[in-house]
Motif scaffolding. Structure first.
Motif, PDB file in Angstrom:
ATOM      1  N   GLY A  68      -3.277  23.090  25.021  1.00 33.35           N
ATOM      2  CA  GLY A  68      -3.404  22.522  23.676  1.00 33.35           C
ATOM      3  C   GLY A  68      -2.539  23.231  22.656  1.00 33.35           C
ATOM      4  N   PRO A  69      -2.563  22.757  21.417  1.00 34.80           N
ATOM      5  CA  PRO A  69      -1.682  23.316  20.381  1.00 34.80           C
ATOM      6  C   PRO A  69      -1.918  24.792  20.094  1.00 34.80           C
ATOM      7  CG  PRO A  69      -3.293  21.786  19.455  1.00 34.80           C
ATOM      8  CD  PRO A  69      -3.356  21.620  20.938  1.00 34.80           C
ATOM      9  N   GLU A  70      -3.174  25.238  20.197  1.00 35.68           N
ATOM     10  CA  GLU A  70      -3.427  26.655  19.946  1.00 35.68           C
ATOM     11  C   GLU A  70      -2.780  27.525  21.018  1.00 35.68           C
ATOM     12  OE1 GLU A  70      -4.839  28.201  17.426  1.00 35.68           O
ATOM     13  OE2 GLU A  70      -5.171  26.326  16.350  1.00 35.68           O
ATOM     14  N   LEU A  71      -2.872  27.093  22.284  1.00 36.05           N
ATOM     15  CA  LEU A  71      -2.223  27.840  23.358  1.00 36.05           C
ATOM     16  C   LEU A  71      -0.710  27.803  23.226  1.00 36.05           C
ATOM     17  CD1 LEU A  71      -4.206  26.999  26.635  1.00 36.05           C
ATOM     18  CD2 LEU A  71      -4.121  29.168  25.403  1.00 36.05           C
ATOM     19  N   LEU A  72      -0.189  26.619  22.882  1.00 36.36           N
ATOM     20  CA  LEU A  72       1.258  26.492  22.723  1.00 36.36           C
ATOM     21  C   LEU A  72       1.757  27.358  21.578  1.00 36.36           C
ATOM     22  CD1 LEU A  72       1.622  22.641  23.288  1.00 36.36           C
ATOM     23  CD2 LEU A  72       2.179  24.480  24.891  1.00 36.36           C
ATOM     24  N   GLY A  73       0.964  27.431  20.516  1.00 34.33           N
ATOM     25  CA  GLY A  73       1.333  28.285  19.390  1.00 34.33           C
ATOM     26  C   GLY A  73       1.365  29.750  19.778  1.00 34.33           C
ATOM     27  N   TRP A  74       0.412  30.161  20.613  1.00 38.68           N
ATOM     28  CA  TRP A  74       0.398  31.535  21.107  1.00 38.68           C
ATOM     29  C   TRP A  74       1.630  31.796  21.968  1.00 38.68           C
ATOM     30  CZ3 TRP A  74      -1.664  35.981  20.035  1.00 38.68           C
ATOM     31  CH2 TRP A  74      -1.720  36.994  20.985  1.00 38.68           C
ATOM     32  N   GLY A  75       1.993  30.795  22.777  1.00 40.08           N
ATOM     33  CA  GLY A  75       3.188  30.925  23.601  1.00 40.08           C
ATOM     34  C   GLY A  75       4.446  31.078  22.767  1.00 40.08           C
ATOM     35  N   GLU A  76       4.539  30.316  21.667  1.00 40.31           N
ATOM     36  CA  GLU A  76       5.700  30.437  20.782  1.00 40.31           C
ATOM     37  C   GLU A  76       5.726  31.785  20.092  1.00 40.31           C
ATOM     38  OE1 GLU A  76       8.371  28.484  20.344  1.00 40.31           O
ATOM     39  OE2 GLU A  76       7.524  27.430  22.071  1.00 40.31           O
ATOM     40  N   LEU A  77       4.545  32.308  19.752  1.00 36.53           N
ATOM     41  CA  LEU A  77       4.467  33.635  19.139  1.00 36.53           C
ATOM     42  C   LEU A  77       5.012  34.685  20.096  1.00 36.53           C
ATOM     43  CD1 LEU A  77       3.458  35.650  16.972  1.00 36.53           C
ATOM     44  CD2 LEU A  77       1.228  35.582  18.103  1.00 36.53           C
ATOM     45  N   ILE A  78       4.612  34.589  21.368  1.00 32.47           N
ATOM     46  CA  ILE A  78       5.095  35.537  22.367  1.00 32.47           C
ATOM     47  C   ILE A  78       6.604  35.406  22.540  1.00 32.47           C
ATOM     48  CG2 ILE A  78       5.034  36.107  24.832  1.00 32.47           C
ATOM     49  CD1 ILE A  78       2.068  35.497  24.820  1.00 32.47           C
ATOM     50  N   ARG A  79       7.097  34.143  22.593  1.00 33.51           N
ATOM     51  CA  ARG A  79       8.536  33.941  22.792  1.00 33.51           C
ATOM     52  C   ARG A  79       9.342  34.498  21.623  1.00 33.51           C
ATOM     53  NH1 ARG A  79      11.133  28.402  25.089  1.00 33.51           N
ATOM     54  NH2 ARG A  79      10.036  29.198  26.905  1.00 33.51           N
ATOM     55  N   ASP A  80       8.874  34.273  20.400  1.00 31.75           N
ATOM     56  CA  ASP A  80       9.582  34.799  19.231  1.00 31.75           C
ATOM     57  C   ASP A  80       9.584  36.328  19.233  1.00 31.75           C
ATOM     58  OD1 ASP A  80      10.111  32.260  18.352  1.00 31.75           O
ATOM     59  OD2 ASP A  80       8.522  32.225  16.852  1.00 31.75           O
ATOM     60  N   ALA A  81       8.418  36.898  19.539  1.00 32.67           N
ATOM     61  CA  ALA A  81       8.326  38.356  19.581  1.00 32.67           C
ATOM     62  C   ALA A  81       9.206  38.921  20.691  1.00 32.67           C
ATOM     63  CB  ALA A  81       6.871  38.781  19.790  1.00 32.67           C
ATOM     64  N   LEU A  82       9.202  38.244  21.842  1.00 31.18           N
ATOM     65  CA  LEU A  82      10.048  38.668  22.958  1.00 31.18           C
ATOM     66  C   LEU A  82      11.513  38.666  22.557  1.00 31.18           C
ATOM     67  CD1 LEU A  82      10.599  39.216  26.001  1.00 31.18           C
ATOM     68  CD2 LEU A  82      10.484  36.735  26.337  1.00 31.18           C
ATOM     69  N   ASP A  83      11.947  37.594  21.911  1.00 31.80           N
ATOM     70  CA  ASP A  83      13.345  37.474  21.497  1.00 31.80           C
ATOM     71  C   ASP A  83      13.727  38.602  20.541  1.00 31.80           C
ATOM     72  OD1 ASP A  83      15.871  36.471  21.279  1.00 31.80           O
ATOM     73  OD2 ASP A  83      15.322  34.629  20.258  1.00 31.80           O
ATOM     74  N   ASN A  84      12.863  38.857  19.566  1.00 34.98           N
ATOM     75  CA  ASN A  84      13.160  39.894  18.570  1.00 34.98           C
ATOM     76  C   ASN A  84      13.214  41.290  19.188  1.00 34.98           C
ATOM     77  OD1 ASN A  84      13.317  38.063  16.453  1.00 34.98           O
ATOM     78  ND2 ASN A  84      11.125  38.191  16.006  1.00 34.98           N
ATOM     79  N   ILE A  85      12.233  41.589  20.051  1.00 35.47           N
ATOM     80  CA  ILE A  85      12.174  42.918  20.659  1.00 35.47           C
ATOM     81  C   ILE A  85      13.328  43.117  21.638  1.00 35.47           C
ATOM     82  CG2 ILE A  85      10.816  44.382  22.213  1.00 35.47           C
ATOM     83  CD1 ILE A  85       8.301  43.157  20.908  1.00 35.47           C
ATOM     84  N   MET A 104      16.564  35.592  29.494  1.00 36.67           N
ATOM     85  CA  MET A 104      16.252  34.287  30.055  1.00 36.67           C
ATOM     86  C   MET A 104      14.746  34.145  30.204  1.00 36.67           C
ATOM     87  SD  MET A 104      19.491  33.354  30.556  1.00 36.67           S
ATOM     88  CE  MET A 104      19.483  31.925  31.651  1.00 36.67           C
ATOM     89  N   VAL A 105      14.224  32.936  29.963  1.00 33.56           N
ATOM     90  CA  VAL A 105      12.792  32.681  30.103  1.00 33.56           C
ATOM     91  C   VAL A 105      12.579  31.434  30.952  1.00 33.56           C
ATOM     92  CG1 VAL A 105      12.183  33.774  27.901  1.00 33.56           C
ATOM     93  CG2 VAL A 105      12.728  31.329  27.962  1.00 33.56           C
ATOM     94  N   PRO A 106      11.422  31.339  31.627  1.00 29.15           N
ATOM     95  CA  PRO A 106      11.150  30.140  32.427  1.00 29.15           C
ATOM     96  C   PRO A 106      10.970  28.919  31.540  1.00 29.15           C
ATOM     97  CG  PRO A 106       9.238  31.606  32.391  1.00 29.15           C
ATOM     98  CD  PRO A 106      10.359  32.350  31.741  1.00 29.15           C
ATOM     99  N   ASP A 107      11.475  27.778  32.034  1.00 26.35           N
ATOM    100  CA  ASP A 107      11.405  26.531  31.271  1.00 26.35           C
ATOM    101  C   ASP A 107      11.340  25.365  32.263  1.00 26.35           C
ATOM    102  OD1 ASP A 107      11.476  24.896  28.953  1.00 26.35           O
ATOM    103  OD2 ASP A 107      13.625  24.579  29.206  1.00 26.35           O
ATOM    104  N   GLY A 108      10.141  25.094  32.781  1.00 25.87           N
ATOM    105  CA  GLY A 108       9.981  24.041  33.765  1.00 25.87           C
ATOM    106  C   GLY A 108      10.649  24.408  35.073  1.00 25.87           C
ATOM    107  N   PHE A 109      11.563  23.557  35.538  1.00 21.42           N
ATOM    108  CA  PHE A 109      12.296  23.819  36.777  1.00 21.42           C
ATOM    109  C   PHE A 109      13.558  24.637  36.519  1.00 21.42           C
ATOM    110  CE2 PHE A 109      10.040  19.816  37.916  1.00 21.42           C
ATOM    111  CZ  PHE A 109       9.302  20.319  38.977  1.00 21.42           C
ATOM    112  N   HIS A 110      13.730  25.127  35.298  1.00 18.13           N
ATOM    113  CA  HIS A 110      14.921  25.862  34.904  1.00 18.13           C
ATOM    114  C   HIS A 110      14.534  27.190  34.260  1.00 18.13           C
ATOM    115  CE1 HIS A 110      16.306  21.711  35.180  1.00 18.13           C
ATOM    116  NE2 HIS A 110      17.559  22.135  35.171  1.00 18.13           N
ATOM    117  N   VAL A 111      15.556  28.019  34.026  1.00 23.31           N
ATOM    118  CA  VAL A 111      15.420  29.143  33.108  1.00 23.31           C
ATOM    119  C   VAL A 111      16.293  28.848  31.894  1.00 23.31           C
ATOM    120  CG1 VAL A 111      14.804  30.884  34.809  1.00 23.31           C
ATOM    121  CG2 VAL A 111      17.215  30.441  34.354  1.00 23.31           C
ATOM    122  N   LEU A 112      15.811  29.268  30.742  1.00 21.54           N
ATOM    123  CA  LEU A 112      16.459  28.982  29.461  1.00 21.54           C
ATOM    124  C   LEU A 112      16.998  30.266  28.861  1.00 21.54           C
ATOM    125  CD1 LEU A 112      16.890  27.093  26.899  1.00 21.54           C
ATOM    126  CD2 LEU A 112      14.600  27.852  26.206  1.00 21.54           C
TER     127      LEU A 112
END
Length: 258
Positions: A68-85, A104-112
């Motif tokens: 759901g949106p709350e989980l997705l928001g947490w995922g975006e928070l982690i991704r942003d923090a990961l990128d910055n760090i 690089m991060v996982p993105d479905g059948f790819h890495v992004l």
């Protein structure tokens, strides 16, 4: 009442884990019942409560369940923090070692590709710019992440990617699994042997969450002529040290905000 509340929390958490791991495929109620061992009425009740909290979503009401949106928001928070760090570590490695470094991060059948920093000797093979997506099984970063996924996840991804992406590059599941076994042992990978463009090579290591699940990979790309034994050792040390520092900094900083 206290024991009942903890039991409900444990059961809810187990359902969330099942849905998160399924990702874009979602999970039906029957799949959740089978995987969790809970009764159908219990799963329906917990899913309804988790939907009300925004932790799960069910677009067709009685169809598959997704994060759901709350989980997705947490995922975006982690991704942003990961990128910055990670960015500061990429800068330091590029300046010290002179090569090109990638996050690089996982993105479905790819890495992004989230970030690239070039040193004095920039190089590109599969990833050209931020935002590029590379199929799992191709390149070092995808192997670093894939190696520490569960076996069912690995099988699902490789079954999809082998006919769609890998065969055209002369890569099959046997060769990917050999690379996975080596990476699981060493926590370092140079990808599938002899699959890189002849003039380039690279090294990648996984970045783990606090439960040792792969959330990203740090990788470098360089011309083969630069990869002396001494330079290889320096690259490996820098990548492993940075990956472990990023993981520690990321999850310590997120825990401190809770």
């Amino acid at each position: 009442m206290q024991r009942s509340g903890i039991q409900t929390l444990d059961r809810s958490y187990s359902l969330l884990q099942l849905v998160i791991r399924a990702g874009y495929r979602g999970q039906s109620i029957s799949q959740l019942v089978e995987a969790s061992g809970l009764s159908t009425p219990t799963v329906y009740r917990l899913v309804r409560a988790l939907k009300d909290l925004g932790l799960l979503r069910q677009p067709l009401n009685r169809g598959s369940v997704y994060p759901g949106p709350e989980l997705l928001g947490w995922g975006e928070l982690i991704r942003d923090a990961l990128d910055n760090i990670a960015h500061m570590h990429l800068l330091d490695m590029a300046e010290t070692l002179g090569d090109s470094f990638f996050l690089m991060v996982p993105d479905g059948f790819h890495v992004l590709c989230l970030d690239i920093v070039d040193g004095r000797h920039p190089a590109r093979s599969y990833t050209r710019q931020k935002g590029d997506r590379i199929p799992f099984g191709v390149g070092q970063a995808s192997i670093a992440i894939l190696s520490f996924m569960s076996e069912p996840e690995q099988a699902h991804i490789l079954d999809h990617n082998e006919p769609a992406f890998l065969r055209a590059r002369g890569i099959n599941q046997r060769r990917v699994k050999e690379a996975i076994a080596n990476c699981q042992h060493l926590e370092i990978t140079c990808g599938v042997e002899d699959s890189d463009p002849p003039e380039f090579t690279g090294i990648a290591v996984p970045v783990f969450d606090k439960d040792r699940r792969p959330i990203a990979a740090l990788s470098c790309c360089l011309r083969r002529s630069r990869l002396s034994d001494d330079h290889y050792e320096r690259l490996v040390t820098a990548l492993l040290t940075s990956a472990r520092a990023i993981s520690q900094n990321l999850f310590d900083s997120l825990e401190s905000t809770r």
